[in-house]
Write a protein that holds these residues in place. Structure first.
Motif, PDB file in Angstrom:
ATOM      1  N   UNK A  91       0.421  -1.615  -0.097  1.00 20.67           N
ATOM      2  CA  UNK A  91      -0.721   0.012  -0.717  1.00 20.67           C
ATOM      3  C   UNK A  91       1.085   1.284   0.584  1.00 20.67           C
ATOM      4  N   UNK A  92       2.177   1.278   0.783  1.00 16.41           N
ATOM      5  CA  UNK A  92       2.897   2.053   1.045  1.00 16.41           C
ATOM      6  C   UNK A  92       3.166   2.286  -0.478  1.00 16.41           C
ATOM      7  N   UNK A  93       3.846   1.217  -1.397  1.00 25.38           N
ATOM      8  CA  UNK A  93       4.813   1.667  -2.728  1.00 25.38           C
ATOM      9  C   UNK A  93       3.217   2.553  -3.839  1.00 25.38           C
ATOM     10  N   UNK A  94       2.199   1.508  -3.299  1.00 26.02           N
ATOM     11  CA  UNK A  94       0.935   2.361  -3.940  1.00 26.02           C
ATOM     12  C   UNK A  94       0.679   3.825  -3.694  1.00 26.02           C
ATOM     13  N   UNK A  95       0.461   3.706  -2.869  1.00 21.28           N
ATOM     14  CA  UNK A  95       0.388   5.452  -2.457  1.00 21.28           C
ATOM     15  C   UNK A  95       2.123   6.387  -3.155  1.00 21.28           C
ATOM     16  N   UNK A  96       2.941   5.868  -2.839  1.00 19.42           N
ATOM     17  CA  UNK A  96       4.454   6.164  -3.599  1.00 19.42           C
ATOM     18  C   UNK A  96       4.062   7.084  -5.046  1.00 19.42           C
ATOM     19  N   UNK A  97       3.172   5.638  -5.555  1.00 16.35           N
ATOM     20  CA  UNK A  97       2.803   5.894  -7.521  1.00 16.35           C
ATOM     21  C   UNK A  97       1.641   6.674  -7.859  1.00 16.35           C
ATOM     22  N   UNK A  98       1.437   7.230  -6.990  1.00 14.53           N
ATOM     23  CA  UNK A  98      -0.238   8.527  -6.991  1.00 14.53           C
ATOM     24  C   UNK A  98       0.373   9.299  -7.788  1.00 14.53           C
ATOM     25  N   UNK A  99      -0.093   9.639  -8.930  1.00 16.78           N
ATOM     26  CA  UNK A  99       0.255  10.905 -10.401  1.00 16.78           C
ATOM     27  C   UNK A  99       1.935  10.770 -10.439  1.00 16.78           C
ATOM     28  N   UNK A 100       2.002   8.923 -10.659  1.00 14.43           N
ATOM     29  CA  UNK A 100       3.362   8.891 -11.315  1.00 14.43           C
ATOM     30  C   UNK A 100       4.472  10.145 -11.383  1.00 14.43           C
ATOM     31  N   UNK A 101       5.287   9.880  -9.997  1.00 13.61           N
ATOM     32  CA  UNK A 101       5.852  10.804 -10.067  1.00 13.61           C
ATOM     33  C   UNK A 101       7.575   9.773 -11.036  1.00 13.61           C
ATOM     34  N   UNK A 102       8.212  11.066 -11.142  1.00 17.17           N
ATOM     35  CA  UNK A 102       9.835  10.555 -12.011  1.00 17.17           C
ATOM     36  C   UNK A 102      10.272  10.216 -11.687  1.00 17.17           C
ATOM     37  N   UNK A 103      10.535  10.230  -9.602  1.00 22.38           N
ATOM     38  CA  UNK A 103      11.069   9.720  -8.212  1.00 22.38           C
ATOM     39  C   UNK A 103      10.426   8.708  -7.729  1.00 22.38           C
ATOM     40  N   UNK A 104      11.054   8.154  -7.709  1.00 25.82           N
ATOM     41  CA  UNK A 104      10.272   7.150  -6.362  1.00 25.82           C
ATOM     42  C   UNK A 104      11.608   6.665  -5.368  1.00 25.82           C
ATOM     43  N   UNK A 105      11.310   7.018  -4.199  1.00 32.12           N
ATOM     44  CA  UNK A 105      12.275   6.968  -3.237  1.00 32.12           C
ATOM     45  C   UNK A 105      11.697   5.909  -2.184  1.00 32.12           C
ATOM     46  N   UNK A 106      12.128   4.653  -2.238  1.00 41.17           N
ATOM     47  CA  UNK A 106      11.746   3.162  -0.648  1.00 41.17           C
ATOM     48  C   UNK A 106      12.746   3.187  -0.125  1.00 41.17           C
ATOM     49  N   UNK A 107      12.371   3.444   1.190  1.00 37.78           N
ATOM     50  CA  UNK A 107      13.386   2.521   2.093  1.00 37.78           C
ATOM     51  C   UNK A 107      12.717   1.648   2.202  1.00 37.78           C
ATOM     52  N   UNK A 108      14.191   0.194   2.596  1.00 35.03           N
ATOM     53  CA  UNK A 108      13.769  -0.966   2.678  1.00 35.03           C
ATOM     54  C   UNK A 108      12.857  -1.296   2.049  1.00 35.03           C
ATOM     55  N   UNK A 109      11.847  -1.507   0.720  1.00 35.06           N
ATOM     56  CA  UNK A 109      10.581  -2.101   0.561  1.00 35.06           C
ATOM     57  C   UNK A 109      10.735  -3.898   0.190  1.00 35.06           C
ATOM     58  N   UNK A 110      11.396  -4.131   0.928  1.00 33.36           N
ATOM     59  CA  UNK A 110      11.479  -5.467   1.287  1.00 33.36           C
ATOM     60  C   UNK A 110      10.834  -5.594   2.155  1.00 33.36           C
TER      61      UNK A 110
END
Lengths: 324, 301
Positions: free
Chosen positions: B140-159
């Protein structure tokens, strides 16, 4: 851009069940008071109100004459005897147990502690909960400036403070209406009693219909609640833990109220925001705890507290580092 | 091509402690960038500086040409992020959470369906986040991060909190986003293997400073070694050195940078010199060993 933010904050308050808790508390307290009132009504239904008031006046005068009470109480008693005497002289019953008068009395009874406590419950964790639950990291990395986020929280809090007051008045009427006489909105009331340097002044006394008097009292409560909301918001910014924020706010409200009553000699107490909260009481004729406090002073004092709180809240919130 | 993210000389000092010191790197569109370091190395502090949560003591961050501190709104419009844990509002449903953040971005409601599909969460969207597992909250956090199709994703320990299948899905999703949609993806991790599989380029951070930066092939894959246990270390070292191979040694083992195919001839050569070889196996250097080496731990050329 601002309305969606307020929408978000509103959703959070509702989903956190904060407003539900506030409504439940209001309902419970009003039910108990109404029950007590209706019992009292039955008990004294066949008594003569003039004799009743006369007896209360002489009891208070007796108490004042015997002395041995703190100056605060003595001043309150003197003011109250004068007020009751004024009603008696004009042949108007001051405290009839009717639903409209119950609503009016609620403004005084709840305005200085109950309603501020409820607003503190709503407001003290509006920022700190985001910090303790870690959601501020997402909230503050969206393309919205921090001051806008905080402003949306303030506006939402003000909306809910207003709703709390309105629902309080409405519930007071709805709950009491089945048990007490429902009419009486146009009953005459007197306002504008003043004491200055121990003297009682009647020149400012005016007669108002109850509904007008009630509107003014609730207006004053509303003003005080907006200031309380601003202070609660500042505490919520200051403390990362919701419990600390709510605890401090409640301690300030309750401690301050006690302080103004037990140590009237410490006159610096008049600068505490809690001293100025019972605006509706002062308007009705109860003297403020410290001699030099006028209505204008109280209103200005609350404005200054709210302003300082808001400046501090915004300055801190906009600048601070958000750690985990 | 203009870089999407530029971090210049980022430094954070709190009190007397320097948490991050002079960290600089760039992210190009279309690449997955790994930010590798043990816990407590300053990864999260760096990430918080990237997205404007904390103010750098020195240095600056530019996203799509906008300075994060001066042009916060313009810069952050291009970013979707998860910082530390995927902390969403637990008392609201997944959908309400996504709507909440969509309103802050003023993006369309159809976006919510799209990002929920991407992370395969559409079926649980109407349940409260409090009932989600850590893996679902991560998604859900990743989904939230992808709202609005950003050009940069910053993910802290996504696994974190994902099962192996979930990790593979996220890995493929991130690579697809980077390579097909030319997004830049910044991923932090403390697991070497994960970064190796997911990223094109890596920076390694340790005690607040960048140790190395480069392509995954240069930094990690080239560091594949064979481990040999032998009886006579001194003699064996001579032979290996004579063959011109890079190696390290301790009391009874040699680690030699070489391909597996070259192992049998070496074993034969060692045996021919009368050295007993007890075992020979592939050795993938662990992150800890890499740090030891980079910070001047015991190394023999």
């Amino acid at each position: 851009m601002f309305v969606p933010l307020v929408q978000n904050e509103t959703l959070k308050i509702i989903r956190r069940k904060r407003f539900l808790i506030v409504m439940a508390i209001l309902f419970a307290i009003l039910s108990v008071i109404t029950f007590a009132q209706s019992r009292q009504l039955r008990w004294r239904s066949n008594r003569n109100w003039r004799a009743d008031i006369q007896q209360r006046i002489s009891r208070m005068q007796e108490a004042v004459r015997r002395g041995r009470m703190n100056e605060n109480w003595a001043r309150y008693m003197r003011a109250e005897t004068n007020r009751l005497q004024f009603y008696l002289d004009h042949d108007i019953e001051p405290d009839q147990p009717t639903a409209p008068l119950f609503v009016r009395a609620f403004a005084n009874v709840a305005g200085f502690l109950l309603l501020p406590v409820l607003v503190a419950i709503l407001g003290a964790d509006i920022v700190s909960a985001e910090a303790s639950e870690g959601t501020d990291k997402l909230l503050l990395t969206r393309p919205v400036r921090r001051w806008k986020v905080l402003a949306s929280k303030l506006v939402t809090l003000w909306i809910f403070a207003t709703l709390t007051l309105l629902c309080g008045a409405l519930l007071a009427y709805i709950i009491s209406a089945p048990f007490l006489p429902r009419g009486g909105w146009i009953a005459p009331t007197f306002t504008g009693f003043q004491i200055a340097r121990g003297e009682f002044h009647l020149d400012g006394v005016r007669q108002l219909p109850l509904w007008k008097d009630t509107l003014i009292a609730y207006g004053l409560d509303w003003y005080a609640l907006l200031a309380v909301a601003a202070i609660a918001l500042a505490l919520s910014v200051l403390f990362r833990s919701s419990v600390a924020a709510i605890g401090t706010m409640l301690a300030a409200l309750i401690g301050g109220t006690i302080l103004t009553q037990v140590s009237p000699d410490w006159t610096t107490g008049k600068y505490l925001f809690v001293s100025a909260l019972p605006l509706a009481d002062y308007y009705t004729g109860r003297p403020p705890p410290y001699e030099e406090m006028s209505m204008v002073f109280c209103i200005a004092l609350l404005a200054v507290w709210a302003l300082v709180a808001l400046i501090a809240a915004f300055a801190i919130y906009v600048r601070r580092d958000v750690f985990g | 091509m203009d870089p999407i993210l530029v971090a210049r000389h980022l430094t954070k000092v709190i009190g007397k402690r320097t948490i991050v010191e002079d960290v600089s790197f760039q992210l190009q569109p279309g690449e997955v960038f790994g930010f590798l370091g043990p816990n407590g190395a300053g990864k999260t502090t760096t990430i918080r500086m990237l997205v404007g949560l904390i103010k750098p003591t020195a240095g600056d961050v530019t996203i799509c040409g906008f300075d994060v501190r001066r042009d916060f709104e313009k810069a952050l419009r291009n970013v979707g992020c998860i910082v530390e844990n995927p902390d969403l509002y637990r008392f609201m449903t997944g959908r309400e959470n996504l709507e909440h953040f969509a309103r802050m971005l003023s993006v369309d409601a159809s976006e919510i369906e799209r990002v929920a599909e991407l992370v395969a969460l559409a079926h649980r969207l109407d349940q409260r986040v409090g009932t989600y597992s850590l893996g679902m909250r991560q998604r859900l956090g990743i989904a939230q991060a992808m709202l609005g199709s950003p050009r940069l994703l910053v993910l802290d320990e996504p696994a974190n909190g994902l099962d192996p299948a979930g990790i593979r899905e996220i890995r493929e999703l991130l690579r697809r986003l980077a390579h097909d949609q030319q997004m830049a993806v910044f991923v932090s991790s403390h697991l070497l293997g994960e970064v190796e599989l997911m990223c094109d380029r890596v920076a390694i951070i340790h005690k607040g400073t960048l140790l190395r930066e480069g392509s995954v092939a240069d930094l990690i894959s080239s560091r594949r070694e064979m481990e040999f246990r032998v009886d006579d270390i001194a003699h064996a070292s001579e032979i290996v050195r004579a063959k011109g191979l890079q190696f390290r040694a301790d009391t009874d083992r040699l680690w030699i940078s070489m391909e597996e195919n070259d192992a049998p001839p070496l074993v034969a050569a060692l045996a021919g010199e009368g050295i007993a070889v007890y075992h020979a196996q592939r050795h993938v250097e662990t992150l800890e060993e890499m740090f030891l080496e980079a910070t001047g731990g015991e190394t023999v050329d």
